[in-house]
Write a protein that holds these residues in place. Structure first.
Motif, PDB file in Angstrom:
ATOM      1  N   LYS A  39       0.929  -1.229  -0.028  1.00 30.14           N
ATOM      2  CA  LYS A  39      -0.121  -0.103  -0.001  1.00 30.14           C
ATOM      3  C   LYS A  39       1.013   1.244  -0.021  1.00 30.14           C
ATOM      4  CE  LYS A  39      -3.970  -1.811   2.191  1.00 30.14           C
ATOM      5  NZ  LYS A  39      -4.672  -1.877   3.596  1.00 30.14           N
ATOM      6  N   VAL A  40       2.043   1.081   0.816  1.00 34.13           N
ATOM      7  CA  VAL A  40       2.686   2.426   0.770  1.00 34.13           C
ATOM      8  C   VAL A  40       3.437   2.525  -0.395  1.00 34.13           C
ATOM      9  CG1 VAL A  40       4.979   3.274   2.108  1.00 34.13           C
ATOM     10  CG2 VAL A  40       3.034   2.266   3.281  1.00 34.13           C
ATOM     11  N   ARG A  41       3.837   1.491  -1.039  1.00 38.29           N
ATOM     12  CA  ARG A  41       4.768   1.594  -2.403  1.00 38.29           C
ATOM     13  C   ARG A  41       3.801   2.222  -3.397  1.00 38.29           C
ATOM     14  NH1 ARG A  41       8.461  -3.473  -3.926  1.00 38.29           N
ATOM     15  NH2 ARG A  41       9.990  -3.239  -2.312  1.00 38.29           N
ATOM     16  N   ARG A  42       2.358   1.685  -3.537  1.00 39.74           N
ATOM     17  CA  ARG A  42       1.489   2.369  -4.373  1.00 39.74           C
ATOM     18  C   ARG A  42       1.464   3.685  -4.200  1.00 39.74           C
ATOM     19  NH1 ARG A  42      -2.698  -2.736  -4.269  1.00 39.74           N
ATOM     20  NH2 ARG A  42      -1.425  -4.265  -5.614  1.00 39.74           N
ATOM     21  N   SER A  43       1.009   3.980  -2.920  1.00 40.66           N
ATOM     22  CA  SER A  43       1.004   5.712  -2.527  1.00 40.66           C
ATOM     23  C   SER A  43       2.194   6.335  -2.844  1.00 40.66           C
ATOM     24  CB  SER A  43       0.791   5.651  -1.151  1.00 40.66           C
ATOM     25  OG  SER A  43       0.420   6.963  -0.771  1.00 40.66           O
ATOM     26  N   LEU A  44       3.233   6.103  -2.290  1.00 39.85           N
ATOM     27  CA  LEU A  44       4.447   6.853  -3.008  1.00 39.85           C
ATOM     28  C   LEU A  44       4.519   6.754  -4.507  1.00 39.85           C
ATOM     29  CD1 LEU A  44       7.072   5.479  -0.371  1.00 39.85           C
ATOM     30  CD2 LEU A  44       6.044   7.681  -0.506  1.00 39.85           C
ATOM     31  N   SER A  45       4.308   5.645  -5.176  1.00 43.84           N
ATOM     32  CA  SER A  45       4.058   5.745  -6.844  1.00 43.84           C
ATOM     33  C   SER A  45       3.296   6.651  -7.225  1.00 43.84           C
ATOM     34  CB  SER A  45       4.029   4.234  -7.079  1.00 43.84           C
ATOM     35  OG  SER A  45       4.140   4.020  -8.707  1.00 43.84           O
ATOM     36  N   ASN A  46       2.183   6.667  -6.615  1.00 41.41           N
ATOM     37  CA  ASN A  46       1.209   7.705  -7.164  1.00 41.41           C
ATOM     38  C   ASN A  46       1.419   9.247  -6.997  1.00 41.41           C
ATOM     39  OD1 ASN A  46      -0.599   5.556  -8.188  1.00 41.41           O
ATOM     40  ND2 ASN A  46      -1.580   5.667  -6.356  1.00 41.41           N
ATOM     41  N   LYS A  47       2.099   9.205  -5.731  1.00 37.72           N
ATOM     42  CA  LYS A  47       2.806  10.702  -5.468  1.00 37.72           C
ATOM     43  C   LYS A  47       3.994  11.050  -6.401  1.00 37.72           C
ATOM     44  CE  LYS A  47       1.357  11.042  -0.600  1.00 37.72           C
ATOM     45  NZ  LYS A  47       2.230  11.034   0.688  1.00 37.72           N
ATOM     46  N   LEU A  48       4.744  10.202  -6.607  1.00 40.96           N
ATOM     47  CA  LEU A  48       5.843  10.225  -7.504  1.00 40.96           C
ATOM     48  C   LEU A  48       5.338  10.512  -8.865  1.00 40.96           C
ATOM     49  CD1 LEU A  48       8.997  10.318  -8.046  1.00 40.96           C
ATOM     50  CD2 LEU A  48       8.945   7.906  -8.409  1.00 40.96           C
ATOM     51  N   ASN A  49       4.294   9.781  -9.500  1.00 45.42           N
ATOM     52  CA  ASN A  49       3.903  10.180 -10.712  1.00 45.42           C
ATOM     53  C   ASN A  49       3.118  11.526 -10.911  1.00 45.42           C
ATOM     54  OD1 ASN A  49       4.658   7.683 -11.484  1.00 45.42           O
ATOM     55  ND2 ASN A  49       2.767   6.565 -11.410  1.00 45.42           N
ATOM     56  N   LYS A  50       2.545  11.821  -9.951  1.00 42.02           N
ATOM     57  CA  LYS A  50       2.016  13.274  -9.722  1.00 42.02           C
ATOM     58  C   LYS A  50       2.979  14.159  -9.820  1.00 42.02           C
ATOM     59  CE  LYS A  50      -2.467  11.881  -7.608  1.00 42.02           C
ATOM     60  NZ  LYS A  50      -3.305  11.911  -6.336  1.00 42.02           N
ATOM     61  N   THR A  51       4.207  13.991  -9.140  1.00 37.19           N
ATOM     62  CA  THR A  51       4.963  15.108  -8.710  1.00 37.19           C
ATOM     63  C   THR A  51       5.827  15.116 -10.317  1.00 37.19           C
ATOM     64  OG1 THR A  51       5.295  14.627  -6.582  1.00 37.19           O
ATOM     65  CG2 THR A  51       7.347  15.601  -7.460  1.00 37.19           C
ATOM     66  N   ASN A  52       6.082  14.008 -11.055  1.00 38.61           N
ATOM     67  CA  ASN A  52       6.664  13.959 -12.104  1.00 38.61           C
ATOM     68  C   ASN A  52       5.949  14.646 -13.178  1.00 38.61           C
ATOM     69  OD1 ASN A  52       9.109  12.586 -11.253  1.00 38.61           O
ATOM     70  ND2 ASN A  52       8.257  10.668 -11.894  1.00 38.61           N
ATOM     71  N   GLU A  53       4.459  14.505 -13.175  1.00 39.41           N
ATOM     72  CA  GLU A  53       3.640  15.375 -14.110  1.00 39.41           C
ATOM     73  C   GLU A  53       3.607  16.777 -13.980  1.00 39.41           C
ATOM     74  OE1 GLU A  53      -0.343  13.714 -13.840  1.00 39.41           O
ATOM     75  OE2 GLU A  53       0.362  11.771 -14.326  1.00 39.41           O
ATOM     76  N   ARG A  54       3.626  17.159 -12.600  1.00 41.95           N
ATOM     77  CA  ARG A  54       3.891  18.758 -12.217  1.00 41.95           C
ATOM     78  C   ARG A  54       5.210  18.865 -12.818  1.00 41.95           C
ATOM     79  NH1 ARG A  54       3.427  21.749  -6.998  1.00 41.95           N
ATOM     80  NH2 ARG A  54       2.762  23.635  -7.731  1.00 41.95           N
ATOM     81  N   LEU A  55       6.221  18.334 -12.392  1.00 40.95           N
ATOM     82  CA  LEU A  55       7.506  18.715 -13.058  1.00 40.95           C
ATOM     83  C   LEU A  55       7.650  18.899 -14.406  1.00 40.95           C
ATOM     84  CD1 LEU A  55      10.398  19.213 -12.052  1.00 40.95           C
ATOM     85  CD2 LEU A  55      11.039  16.861 -12.520  1.00 40.95           C
TER      86      LEU A  55
END
Length: 141
Positions: A39-55
């Motif tokens: 669950k933590v990995r999925r959450s962090l992966s989603n956050k990373l994807n959103k951050t990469n999109e924003r970047l």
């Protein structure tokens, strides 16, 4: 002797059962930890994807702004150079209100070309002013 064997077999059975229970408990514990980690990995992966999109969005905006800035700078540096208003009689109010005149529009026709030093001397003599004398090049302290 048979009794002793039966006792040992019984004790062995209890140990096996106890070990199996312990293994099941440990297995459940590790399963739970694995699911939490997943669950933590999925959450962090989603956050990373959103951050990469924003970047990527911010990088694109920055690139566009840089290109616009370069374009504006190029436009400003390729425009004709503006000259200050002509030097004239300081009492003339029209000269005070003049805007900068582009070079390409400024045309001076003269049948008698003069050097800039002569023009300045004539201006100063007409205005009853004397030129300022230069100071010595090596002043003493």
């Amino acid at each position: 002797m048979e009794l002793r064997i039966k006792d040992l077999e019984s004790e062995l059975s209890k140990i096996k059962t106890s070990q199996e229970d312990f293994n099941k408990t440990e297995l459940e514990k590790y399963k739970q930890l694995y699911l939490e980690e997943l669950k933590v990995r999925r959450s962090l992966s989603n956050k990373l994807n959103k951050t990469n999109e924003r970047l990527a969005e911010v990088s694109t905006k920055l690139l566009v702004e840089k290109q616009q800035s370069r374009s504006l700078f190029t436009t400003l540096t390729t425009r004709p150079v503006m000259e200050p208003p002509c030097v004239g009689n300081l009492n003339n109010s029209l000269d005070h209100n003049r805007k900068l005149i582009p070079r390409e529009n400024l045309v001076i026709s003269s049948s008698n070309p003069r050097t800039s030093n002569n023009s300045l001397e004539n201006y100063l003599s007409k205005d009853n002013r004397k030129p300022i004398e230069e100071e010595p090049s090596n002043p003493t302290l």
